[in-house]
Motif scaffolding. Sequence first.
Motif, mmCIF file in Angstrom:
data_model
loop_
_atom_site.group_PDB
_atom_site.id
_atom_site.type_symbol
_atom_site.label_atom_id
_atom_site.label_comp_id
_atom_site.label_asym_id
_atom_site.label_seq_id
_atom_site.Cartn_x
_atom_site.Cartn_y
_atom_site.Cartn_z
ATOM 1 N N ASP A 27 4.581 -6.885 -0.624
ATOM 2 C CA ASP A 27 3.571 -6.403 -1.568
ATOM 3 C C ASP A 27 2.422 -5.765 -0.816
ATOM 4 O OD1 ASP A 27 1.633 -8.404 -0.824
ATOM 5 O OD2 ASP A 27 2.515 -9.785 -2.251
ATOM 6 N N VAL A 55 -3.802 1.912 -5.377
ATOM 7 C CA VAL A 55 -2.954 0.859 -4.801
ATOM 8 C C VAL A 55 -1.660 0.729 -5.600
ATOM 9 C CG1 VAL A 55 -2.786 -1.588 -4.218
ATOM 10 C CG2 VAL A 55 -4.919 -0.358 -3.815
ATOM 11 N N SER A 56 -1.761 0.785 -6.913
ATOM 12 C CA SER A 56 -0.577 0.703 -7.762
ATOM 13 C C SER A 56 0.386 1.846 -7.467
ATOM 14 C CB SER A 56 -0.995 0.721 -9.232
ATOM 15 O OG SER A 56 0.127 0.699 -10.067
ATOM 16 N N ALA A 59 2.016 1.331 -4.045
ATOM 17 C CA ALA A 59 3.009 0.250 -4.148
ATOM 18 C C ALA A 59 4.293 0.769 -4.793
ATOM 19 C CB ALA A 59 2.436 -0.919 -4.947
ATOM 20 N N PHE A 66 2.558 -4.759 -6.304
ATOM 21 C CA PHE A 66 1.110 -4.582 -6.285
ATOM 22 C C PHE A 66 0.496 -5.939 -6.587
ATOM 23 C CE2 PHE A 66 -2.356 -3.032 -9.437
ATOM 24 C CZ PHE A 66 -3.366 -3.269 -8.534
ATOM 25 N N SER A 68 -3.303 -8.308 -6.534
ATOM 26 C CA SER A 68 -4.744 -8.103 -6.627
ATOM 27 C C SER A 68 -5.488 -9.425 -6.669
ATOM 28 C CB SER A 68 -5.062 -7.293 -7.892
ATOM 29 O OG SER A 68 -6.427 -6.949 -7.912
#
Length: 124
Positions: A27, A55-56, A59, A66, A68
């Motif tokens: 991840d 970030v998504s 990923a 992803f 968080s």
Amino acid sequence: DGKSAFEVYIETYAEQVIKHVAGDKKDIGVDHYPLMKRGVTNFISPTYLNDLMVVSSVAHKYNVDFASCIQAAGWGNYRIPKNAEDIGFQVYTNLALGAKRLEYYPYNTTGYEGYSGAYGLLWR
């Protein structure tokens, strides 16, 4: 090329680090704490949603999950989450953008020399 420094950083991280991580479960995570304050004015970090989308997207591009970290405390210019809605806002925006794992830390800290600590929902 129109990319922000954050986008370049996340892309570079993915290109140079993820391929070296062993195993099937990989991840890419982010800690972006959106609940901010300036004096008596509360606001959401202006880059919060864009950074989560970056970030998504990375990923997804690299076929990794992803993850968080949810803001559960306040310190400095980051405000203490006031209620379940403050946490829910973060949870739902992350899930909407594809987060597969959420984490949080801390509820509160006692601080250390030169740092007064962070106070979170435990104090509410």
